[in-house]
Motif scaffolding. Structure first.
Motif, PDB file in Angstrom:
ATOM      1  N   CYS A  48       0.466   3.362   3.627  1.00 36.62           N
ATOM      2  CA  CYS A  48       1.085   3.003   4.899  1.00 36.62           C
ATOM      3  C   CYS A  48       2.280   2.078   4.753  1.00 36.62           C
ATOM      4  O   CYS A  48       2.991   1.829   5.712  1.00 36.62           O
ATOM      5  CB  CYS A  48       0.045   2.371   5.824  1.00 36.62           C
ATOM      6  SG  CYS A  48      -0.672   0.881   5.123  1.00 36.62           S
ATOM      7  N   CYS A  83       0.846  -1.199   0.000  1.00 37.95           N
ATOM      8  CA  CYS A  83       0.000   0.000   0.000  1.00 37.95           C
ATOM      9  C   CYS A  83       0.877   1.243   0.000  1.00 37.95           C
ATOM     10  O   CYS A  83       1.826   1.345   0.768  1.00 37.95           O
ATOM     11  CB  CYS A  83      -0.890  -0.026   1.237  1.00 37.95           C
ATOM     12  SG  CYS A  83      -1.660   1.547   1.596  1.00 37.95           S
ATOM     13  N   SER A 119      -6.255  -0.523   6.415  1.00 35.13           N
ATOM     14  CA  SER A 119      -6.219   0.726   7.193  1.00 35.13           C
ATOM     15  C   SER A 119      -6.424   1.983   6.365  1.00 35.13           C
ATOM     16  O   SER A 119      -6.909   2.984   6.873  1.00 35.13           O
ATOM     17  CB  SER A 119      -4.928   0.810   8.007  1.00 35.13           C
ATOM     18  OG  SER A 119      -3.853   0.225   7.345  1.00 35.13           O
ATOM     19  N   CYS A 120      -6.049   1.965   5.074  1.00 38.96           N
ATOM     20  CA  CYS A 120      -6.159   3.198   4.282  1.00 38.96           C
ATOM     21  C   CYS A 120      -7.345   3.185   3.313  1.00 38.96           C
ATOM     22  O   CYS A 120      -7.640   4.211   2.706  1.00 38.96           O
ATOM     23  CB  CYS A 120      -4.892   3.445   3.475  1.00 38.96           C
ATOM     24  SG  CYS A 120      -3.388   3.307   4.412  1.00 38.96           S
TER      25      CYS A 120
END
Ligand SMILES: [Zn+2]
Length: 411
Positions: free
Chosen positions: A47, A44, A85-86
């Motif tokens: 992150c 990613c 998470s993103c």
């Protein structure tokens, strides 16, 4: 040429060329590139985490290094990924560190070209706009900076540089041991330098500073005393001597107006001679200066005072330095050299910071060398609106050519 050969020549690990186009007329080469089978490690870009879920496939076009006479464009197949998470993000690909339409190695080459040439010249060479070249250069410098460990700041220099009527003054903090600028801040107030201590340094880093070399500009002194009270303040030799040069010039001008008519010509145009150190003058220039002194004792006295003050920084012990300075003050008595009386008052007021040179040895001349380098960059680049860019540029210049930078001007 086969796709396999081209994949080898392209040299992007994990990627292969699956289609290409050569345009002989336009002298351009176009390569279509995708992942090799088995290369499915997705990262990613938000992150840096490993991700597995693919959202969609898309194509991106970047300019790469030329192949012989052919300008090369790479069309790369990329993934948008689903990061826990993103959310939906593009994947991170090593040869494409930025969103701009250039490969990393192309950017590095442009960045290298910018080391020796102005953005405008490099822009012409690569057929890009100067603004684009500056942006590429800045990204290269940011990458260089991110990889680098900044040396500890034990001895700092504080100075100011004038950027012109619009940007006004900029405060320059430098590392005296490495001879490179550490920080630039708009303005030259106490608050400006406060900003450096507050935002750039941790409590521990502030406590590590043992000496600060600076001009006699009060706001800087007050700021250092507040944020790093353990640090010794040392007034820069170069700046002290600059004040003496101002004094000698005042004496010269006063003498010029005092001398009426014919003798004026003898004092006129001697500014440079009087500001140059005796050791740096040729014998004919020395004779010229001597004949000037023969008719004007006051100028001679002023010149000798200036010359003798330089020796102040050759002393190792505080007592000896102080005695020498007291003798220098004594010589001023009955001389009626008002500009020098002013210098003497200033030296007395800042005595502590001058004698501190004996307690903590710092490399005098570094502050000035850093300043000179910044000025060179400003002259060459014309208008660094971005202080961050100017700082990185100067740091890179100092780090890659440390010796030239520090020793050329050091005294
Ligand atoms: Zn992420």
């Amino acid at each position: 040429m086969s796709d396999i050969d081209l994949s080898k020549m392209l040299g992007w690990p994990g990627y292969r060329v699956y289609r290409f186009e050569i345009n002989e007329l336009a002298k351009s080469l176009r390569l279509w590139v995708r992942r090799k089978r088995g290369n499915l490690k997705l990262v990613c870009s938000g992150c840096g985490r490993r991700v597995h879920k693919i959202h969609e496939v898309y194509e991106r076009e970047v300019r790469d290094l030329p192949c012989f006479q052919y300008r090369t464009t790479v069309v790369i197949e990329l993934y948008r990924v689903h990061c826990p998470s993103c959310g939906i993000k593009t994947e991170r690909v090593e040869p494409l560190p930025s969103k701009a339409p250039f490969s990393k190695r192309f950017e590095e080459e442009v960045g290298q070209a910018c080391e020796g040439a102005s953005a405008r010249q490099s822009a012409r060479r690569y057929g890009l706009k100067p603004g684009t070249v500056r942006a590429i250069d800045l990204r290269c410098l940011e990458r260089w900076k991110a990889k680098r460990r900044m040396p500890a700041l034990k001895q700092m220099g504080v100075d100011e540089i004038y950027l012109g009527s619009k940007a006004k003054f900029v405060t320059v903090v430098s590392n005296l041991k490495t001879g490179e600028p550490v920080w630039l801040g708009a303005g030259r107030k106490k608050e400006t330098l406060d900003g450096f201590f507050q935002k750039e340094l941790s409590v521990r880093q502030r406590a590590q500073i043992e000496a600060a070399c600076m001009d006699m500009w009060k706001p800087f002194r007050v700021s250092v005393e507040q944020w790093a009270p353990q640090c010794r303040i040392i007034f820069d030799k170069f700046h002290v001597l600059q004040r003496v040069n101002v004094a000698i010039d005042e004496v010269r001008r006063a003498e010029f107006f005092r001398k009426g008519g014919g003798k004026r010509g003898l004092v006129k145009g001697k500014r440079w001679l009087l500001l140059t150190r005796w050791v740096n003058l040729t014998s004919s220039k020395r004779r010229e200066l001597n004949s000037l002194f023969a008719i004007n004792r006051r100028l001679m006295k002023a010149y000798l005072l200036k010359e003798s003050l330089e020796r102040l920084w050759s002393f190792q012990y505080e007592g000896a330095m102080l005695r020498y300075l007291e003798r220098w003050f004594d010589q001023l008595r009955w001389q009626r050299l008002a500009p020098f009386q002013k210098v003497a008052r200033m030296l007395r007021e800042h005595l502590h910071g001058i004698l501190n040179y004996c307690r903590t040895k710092v490399r005098m001349g570094v502050v000035e060398a850093v300043n000179a380098n910044l000025k060179t960059l400003l002259r060459r680049g014309r208008g660094y609106k971005n202080l961050r860019y100017l700082l990185l540029k100067a740091q890179h210049m100092a780090a890659t050519r440390t010796e030239i930078v520090v020793f050329r001007k050091a005294s």
